[in-house]
Design a protein around this motif. Structure first.
Motif, PDB file in Angstrom:
ATOM      1  N   GLY A   1      44.753  40.879   4.159  1.00 15.41           N
ATOM      2  CA  GLY A   1      44.358  40.565   2.800  1.00 15.41           C
ATOM      3  C   GLY A   1      44.117  39.088   2.563  1.00 15.41           C
ATOM      4  N   TYR A   2      43.301  38.828   1.565  1.00 17.85           N
ATOM      5  CA  TYR A   2      42.956  37.474   1.137  1.00 17.85           C
ATOM      6  C   TYR A   2      44.115  36.870   0.344  1.00 17.85           C
ATOM      7  N   ILE A   3      44.397  35.600   0.613  1.00 20.51           N
ATOM      8  CA  ILE A   3      45.450  34.881  -0.104  1.00 20.51           C
ATOM      9  C   ILE A   3      44.808  33.740  -0.893  1.00 20.51           C
ATOM     10  N   SER A   4      44.895  33.817  -2.215  1.00 21.60           N
ATOM     11  CA  SER A   4      44.344  32.777  -3.078  1.00 21.60           C
ATOM     12  C   SER A   4      45.314  31.605  -3.207  1.00 21.60           C
ATOM     13  N   PRO A   5      44.824  30.375  -3.220  1.00 22.73           N
ATOM     14  CA  PRO A   5      45.713  29.223  -3.450  1.00 22.73           C
ATOM     15  C   PRO A   5      46.499  29.343  -4.750  1.00 22.73           C
ATOM     16  N   SER A   6      45.940  30.048  -5.715  1.00 20.15           N
ATOM     17  CA  SER A   6      46.610  30.186  -7.015  1.00 20.15           C
ATOM     18  C   SER A   6      47.900  30.988  -6.934  1.00 20.15           C
ATOM     19  N   SER A   7      48.102  31.722  -5.826  1.00 18.94           N
ATOM     20  CA  SER A   7      49.323  32.520  -5.700  1.00 18.94           C
ATOM     21  C   SER A   7      50.501  31.711  -5.182  1.00 18.94           C
ATOM     22  N   TYR A   8      50.255  30.454  -4.771  1.00 17.07           N
ATOM     23  CA  TYR A   8      51.340  29.599  -4.292  1.00 17.07           C
ATOM     24  C   TYR A   8      51.904  28.789  -5.463  1.00 17.07           C
ATOM     25  N   PRO A   9      53.190  28.865  -5.742  1.00 15.92           N
ATOM     26  CA  PRO A   9      53.775  28.051  -6.818  1.00 15.92           C
ATOM     27  C   PRO A   9      53.511  26.559  -6.654  1.00 15.92           C
ATOM     28  N   SER A  10      53.500  26.066  -5.408  1.00 14.95           N
ATOM     29  CA  SER A  10      53.319  24.629  -5.191  1.00 14.95           C
ATOM     30  C   SER A  10      51.919  24.159  -5.576  1.00 14.95           C
ATOM     31  N   LYS A  11      50.971  25.094  -5.661  1.00 14.61           N
ATOM     32  CA  LYS A  11      49.616  24.704  -6.059  1.00 14.61           C
ATOM     33  C   LYS A  11      49.614  24.100  -7.449  1.00 14.61           C
ATOM     34  N   GLN A  12      50.492  24.595  -8.290  1.00 10.50           N
ATOM     35  CA  GLN A  12      50.556  24.102  -9.667  1.00 10.50           C
ATOM     36  C   GLN A  12      51.131  22.690  -9.734  1.00 10.50           C
ATOM     37  N   ILE A  13      51.759  22.252  -8.636  1.00 10.35           N
ATOM     38  CA  ILE A  13      52.396  20.933  -8.613  1.00 10.35           C
ATOM     39  C   ILE A  13      51.493  19.880  -7.989  1.00 10.35           C
TER      40      ILE A  13
END
Length: 211
Positions: free
Chosen positions: A83-95
């Motif tokens: 499956g595809y993993i979006s950067p938006s699914s990583y909590p650290s992306k928000q930081i």
């Protein structure tokens, strides 16, 4: 296969159950016509040989069993969900926003040499074993004796058996082990929300690298 250390698994006790759970393998061969791939359900005998033996059958009309020389090197690829993993699914992306898309998956490569069995006894035993295994979960398991004997004999004569003694077994489980735990679990939760339950569970409990 490119195999970064965090994703590498070579322990047969982890790879054999994977094959049993995902028995449809891509048999990659090199014969008179060059590279070829056949997709076959394999039976694994984990107690035979050093790393196990794979058995399957092909249609007699399939040229594979006549074009390959006995003992030819082959590769069988077993694959689970991906499956595809979006950067938006990583909590650290928000930081810090230092994430990019990726694709997670699990595969097992079984290398070995092929043996051809144009032998009715071998084929009957193989088909009976595979039938018992795959019918076990059915409410009314089908067995070969349910069909007319002459029909079964016709079907047996229509296929040829193959056997591969595994000489090298390696798995690549790319499940976010190179990420922080919070990011790996965050991506698993995002997959779960999309209905990708099996991949999400694998990411929550990825096997430890045994490279």
């Amino acid at each position: 296969m490119y195999l970064p250390a965090p994703f590498a698994v070579s322990d047969p006790s982890l790879l054999h159950p994977f094959i049993l759970a995902h028995p449809l393998g891509a048999l990659v061969t090199y014969g008179e016509q060059g590279l070829d791939a056949n997709h076959l359900p394999f039976a694994l005998d984990s107690t035979a040989g050093e790393l196990g033996i794979l058995r399957a059958h092909v249609a007699r009309n399939n040229p594979l069993w006549q074009e390959l020389q006995e003992g030819s090197e082959v590769l069988v690829i077993f694959k689970a969900v991906d499956g595809y993993i979006s950067p938006s699914s990583y909590p650290s992306k928000q930081i810090h926003h230092r994430q990019v898309p990726t694709w997670n998956y699990s595969v097992v490569h079984a290398h070995g040499r092929i043996a051809i069995h144009d032998d009715a006894r071998f084929i009957r035993r193989l088909l009976a074993n595979q039938t018992r295994h795959h019918e076990a979960a059915e409410a009314m398991p089908w067995k070969m004796a349910d069909a007319p004997r002459d029909y079964i004999e016709t079907m047996v004569q229509a296929v040829v058996g193959i056997e591969i003694e595994i000489s090298r077994l390696i798995g690549k489980f790319k499940l976010g082990q190179n990420k922080d735990e919070a990011d790996r679990l965050g991506a698993a939760d995002a997959l779960q929300a999309k209905g990708a339950t099996e991949l999400a569970q694998m990411m929550r409990e990825p096997p430890a690298s045994t490279k």
